[in-house]
Design a protein around this motif. Sequence first.
Motif, PDB file in Angstrom:
ATOM      1  N   ILE A   4       0.892  -1.162   0.000  1.00 58.95           N
ATOM      2  CA  ILE A   4       0.000   0.000   0.000  1.00 58.95           C
ATOM      3  C   ILE A   4       0.925   1.206   0.000  1.00 58.95           C
ATOM      4  CG2 ILE A   4      -1.758   1.302   1.244  1.00 58.95           C
ATOM      5  CD1 ILE A   4      -1.334  -2.381   1.861  1.00 58.95           C
ATOM      6  N   GLU A   5       0.774   2.049  -1.019  1.00 55.12           N
ATOM      7  CA  GLU A   5       1.678   3.171  -1.205  1.00 55.12           C
ATOM      8  C   GLU A   5       0.916   4.486  -1.192  1.00 55.12           C
ATOM      9  OE1 GLU A   5       3.773   4.180  -5.154  1.00 55.12           O
ATOM     10  OE2 GLU A   5       5.179   2.905  -4.041  1.00 55.12           O
ATOM     11  N   TYR A  29      -6.319  -0.261   2.529  1.00 58.09           N
ATOM     12  CA  TYR A  29      -6.519   0.611   1.371  1.00 58.09           C
ATOM     13  C   TYR A  29      -7.883   1.305   1.458  1.00 58.09           C
ATOM     14  CZ  TYR A  29      -7.409   2.041  -3.438  1.00 58.09           C
ATOM     15  OH  TYR A  29      -7.736   2.763  -4.557  1.00 58.09           O
ATOM     16  N   GLY A  30      -8.931   0.543   1.719  1.00 62.30           N
ATOM     17  CA  GLY A  30     -10.281   1.108   1.829  1.00 62.30           C
ATOM     18  C   GLY A  30     -10.387   2.123   2.954  1.00 62.30           C
ATOM     19  N   SER A  31      -9.766   1.818   4.077  1.00 59.65           N
ATOM     20  CA  SER A  31      -9.777   2.736   5.207  1.00 59.65           C
ATOM     21  C   SER A  31      -9.063   4.042   4.868  1.00 59.65           C
ATOM     22  CB  SER A  31      -9.103   2.060   6.404  1.00 59.65           C
ATOM     23  OG  SER A  31      -8.957   2.958   7.464  1.00 59.65           O
ATOM     24  N   LEU A  32      -7.916   3.947   4.207  1.00 63.18           N
ATOM     25  CA  LEU A  32      -7.173   5.142   3.814  1.00 63.18           C
ATOM     26  C   LEU A  32      -7.965   6.003   2.834  1.00 63.18           C
ATOM     27  CD1 LEU A  32      -3.625   3.598   3.375  1.00 63.18           C
ATOM     28  CD2 LEU A  32      -4.336   5.196   5.151  1.00 63.18           C
ATOM     29  N   VAL A  33      -8.568   5.357   1.844  1.00 62.67           N
ATOM     30  CA  VAL A  33      -9.350   6.099   0.853  1.00 62.67           C
ATOM     31  C   VAL A  33     -10.534   6.801   1.525  1.00 62.67           C
ATOM     32  CG1 VAL A  33     -10.836   5.855  -1.172  1.00 62.67           C
ATOM     33  CG2 VAL A  33      -8.634   4.692  -1.108  1.00 62.67           C
ATOM     34  N   ASN A  34     -11.225   6.113   2.416  1.00 69.71           N
ATOM     35  CA  ASN A  34     -12.358   6.732   3.127  1.00 69.71           C
ATOM     36  C   ASN A  34     -11.912   7.906   3.990  1.00 69.71           C
ATOM     37  OD1 ASN A  34     -14.285   5.052   2.028  1.00 69.71           O
ATOM     38  ND2 ASN A  34     -14.130   3.560   3.689  1.00 69.71           N
ATOM     39  N   ASP A  35     -10.787   7.749   4.680  1.00 67.49           N
ATOM     40  CA  ASP A  35     -10.289   8.828   5.527  1.00 67.49           C
ATOM     41  C   ASP A  35      -9.874  10.044   4.702  1.00 67.49           C
ATOM     42  OD1 ASP A  35     -10.745   7.317   7.784  1.00 67.49           O
ATOM     43  OD2 ASP A  35      -8.656   6.660   7.982  1.00 67.49           O
ATOM     44  N   VAL A  66      -3.371   7.164  -3.270  1.00 68.96           N
ATOM     45  CA  VAL A  66      -3.184   5.886  -2.576  1.00 68.96           C
ATOM     46  C   VAL A  66      -3.272   4.798  -3.631  1.00 68.96           C
ATOM     47  CG1 VAL A  66      -4.071   4.314  -0.811  1.00 68.96           C
ATOM     48  CG2 VAL A  66      -4.360   6.772  -0.517  1.00 68.96           C
ATOM     49  N   GLN A  67      -2.350   3.842  -3.579  1.00 66.29           N
ATOM     50  CA  GLN A  67      -2.443   2.712  -4.493  1.00 66.29           C
ATOM     51  C   GLN A  67      -2.089   1.429  -3.770  1.00 66.29           C
ATOM     52  OE1 GLN A  67       0.148   2.330  -7.848  1.00 66.29           O
ATOM     53  NE2 GLN A  67       1.921   3.187  -6.800  1.00 66.29           N
ATOM     54  N   ILE A  68      -2.574   0.326  -4.320  1.00 65.85           N
ATOM     55  CA  ILE A  68      -2.284  -1.001  -3.774  1.00 65.85           C
ATOM     56  C   ILE A  68      -1.840  -1.871  -4.938  1.00 65.85           C
ATOM     57  CG2 ILE A  68      -4.701  -1.690  -3.986  1.00 65.85           C
ATOM     58  CD1 ILE A  68      -4.315  -3.502  -1.568  1.00 65.85           C
ATOM     59  N   PHE A  69      -0.818  -2.699  -4.699  1.00 66.89           N
ATOM     60  CA  PHE A  69      -0.380  -3.626  -5.729  1.00 66.89           C
ATOM     61  C   PHE A  69       0.270  -4.832  -5.078  1.00 66.89           C
ATOM     62  CE2 PHE A  69       2.905  -0.399  -5.193  1.00 66.89           C
ATOM     63  CZ  PHE A  69       4.066  -1.131  -5.043  1.00 66.89           C
ATOM     64  N   GLU A  70       0.257  -5.932  -5.826  1.00 67.36           N
ATOM     65  CA  GLU A  70       0.869  -7.161  -5.346  1.00 67.36           C
ATOM     66  C   GLU A  70       2.289  -7.220  -5.865  1.00 67.36           C
ATOM     67  OE1 GLU A  70       0.028 -11.960  -5.176  1.00 67.36           O
ATOM     68  OE2 GLU A  70      -1.191 -10.703  -6.465  1.00 67.36           O
ATOM     69  N   LYS A  71       3.208  -7.546  -4.984  1.00 71.19           N
ATOM     70  CA  LYS A  71       4.606  -7.643  -5.376  1.00 71.19           C
ATOM     71  C   LYS A  71       4.772  -8.905  -6.216  1.00 71.19           C
ATOM     72  CE  LYS A  71       9.256  -7.566  -3.512  1.00 71.19           C
ATOM     73  NZ  LYS A  71      10.062  -7.495  -2.300  1.00 71.19           N
ATOM     74  N   ALA A  72       5.172  -8.731  -7.474  1.00 74.39           N
ATOM     75  CA  ALA A  72       5.337  -9.857  -8.390  1.00 74.39           C
ATOM     76  C   ALA A  72       6.642 -10.590  -8.095  1.00 74.39           C
ATOM     77  CB  ALA A  72       5.326  -9.357  -9.825  1.00 74.39           C
ATOM     78  N   GLY A  77       7.604 -10.874 -15.630  1.00 72.57           N
ATOM     79  CA  GLY A  77       6.279 -11.457 -15.726  1.00 72.57           C
ATOM     80  C   GLY A  77       5.139 -10.527 -15.377  1.00 72.57           C
ATOM     81  N   GLY A  78       5.399  -9.433 -14.719  1.00 66.84           N
ATOM     82  CA  GLY A  78       4.319  -8.565 -14.275  1.00 66.84           C
ATOM     83  C   GLY A  78       4.519  -7.131 -14.700  1.00 66.84           C
ATOM     84  N   ARG A  79       3.493  -6.362 -14.472  1.00 60.89           N
ATOM     85  CA  ARG A  79       3.583  -4.940 -14.774  1.00 60.89           C
ATOM     86  C   ARG A  79       4.199  -4.212 -13.595  1.00 60.89           C
ATOM     87  NH1 ARG A  79      -1.867  -3.260 -17.945  1.00 60.89           N
ATOM     88  NH2 ARG A  79      -1.928  -5.070 -19.286  1.00 60.89           N
ATOM     89  N   PRO A  80       5.008  -3.201 -13.865  1.00 60.57           N
ATOM     90  CA  PRO A  80       5.563  -2.436 -12.749  1.00 60.57           C
ATOM     91  C   PRO A  80       4.489  -1.594 -12.093  1.00 60.57           C
ATOM     92  CG  PRO A  80       6.181  -1.444 -14.828  1.00 60.57           C
ATOM     93  CD  PRO A  80       5.467  -2.727 -15.146  1.00 60.57           C
ATOM     94  N   PRO A  81       4.535  -1.435 -10.760  1.00 66.12           N
ATOM     95  CA  PRO A  81       3.539  -0.607 -10.089  1.00 66.12           C
ATOM     96  C   PRO A  81       3.766   0.860 -10.411  1.00 66.12           C
ATOM     97  CG  PRO A  81       5.223  -1.276  -8.556  1.00 66.12           C
ATOM     98  CD  PRO A  81       5.499  -1.990  -9.845  1.00 66.12           C
ATOM     99  N   GLY A  82       2.725   1.638 -10.228  1.00 63.62           N
ATOM    100  CA  GLY A  82       2.852   3.072 -10.417  1.00 63.62           C
ATOM    101  C   GLY A  82       1.654   3.625 -11.159  1.00 63.62           C
ATOM    102  N   PHE A  83       1.386   4.882 -10.920  1.00 63.34           N
ATOM    103  CA  PHE A  83       0.266   5.526 -11.557  1.00 63.34           C
ATOM    104  C   PHE A  83       0.532   5.825 -13.014  1.00 63.34           C
ATOM    105  CE2 PHE A  83      -0.394   6.585  -7.055  1.00 63.34           C
ATOM    106  CZ  PHE A  83      -1.675   6.089  -6.914  1.00 63.34           C
ATOM    107  N   PHE A  84       1.802   5.959 -13.380  1.00 63.47           N
ATOM    108  CA  PHE A  84       2.143   6.361 -14.718  1.00 63.47           C
ATOM    109  C   PHE A  84       2.872   5.265 -15.490  1.00 63.47           C
ATOM    110  CE2 PHE A  84       2.074  10.201 -12.072  1.00 63.47           C
ATOM    111  CZ  PHE A  84       1.028  10.833 -12.689  1.00 63.47           C
ATOM    112  N   ALA A  85       2.691   4.021 -15.098  1.00 68.12           N
ATOM    113  CA  ALA A  85       3.354   2.916 -15.767  1.00 68.12           C
ATOM    114  C   ALA A  85       2.781   2.757 -17.179  1.00 68.12           C
ATOM    115  CB  ALA A  85       3.139   1.628 -14.976  1.00 68.12           C
ATOM    116  N   LEU A  86       3.679   2.623 -18.141  1.00 66.61           N
ATOM    117  CA  LEU A  86       3.252   2.429 -19.519  1.00 66.61           C
ATOM    118  C   LEU A  86       3.140   0.948 -19.783  1.00 66.61           C
ATOM    119  CD1 LEU A  86       5.543   5.044 -21.284  1.00 66.61           C
ATOM    120  CD2 LEU A  86       3.133   5.282 -20.677  1.00 66.61           C
ATOM    121  N   SER A  87       2.213   0.591 -20.638  1.00 70.65           N
ATOM    122  CA  SER A  87       1.968  -0.807 -20.935  1.00 70.65           C
ATOM    123  C   SER A  87       2.143  -1.059 -22.418  1.00 70.65           C
ATOM    124  CB  SER A  87       0.563  -1.194 -20.508  1.00 70.65           C
ATOM    125  OG  SER A  87       0.275  -2.499 -20.934  1.00 70.65           O
TER     126      SER A  87
END
Length: 90
Positions: A4-5, A29-35, A66-72, A77-87
């Motif tokens: 959770i970042e 994550y949900g608690s942070l977003v609500n707060d 706020v973002q949440i991601f699973e560490k690959a 094999g996975g996409r890098p985390p981040g709001f601006f990650a290009l695919s």
Amino acid sequence: MFTIELTLKNTAMPLSVQKKEQEAAEALYGSLVNDVRSGGSQWLEMTCDQIPNKKVTVLASEVAAVQIFEKAAGVAGGRPPGFFALSADQ
């Protein structure tokens, strides 16, 4: 492991904590977003499962994102985390 970042206003470096369980990560994550949505000037505290003594406390009004991601297991094999990650998938 789930991360959770938080990105703070006027701060380039994000803050993060890790949670072992997906349910715990989603709940935090949900608690942070609500707060943050509520707007007030309350303090938000996060604890880390990976580093037991790590605690992060921030003022809700200073959170920009706020973002949440699973560490690959592997970067290839996975996409890098981040709001601006290009695919490559388009």
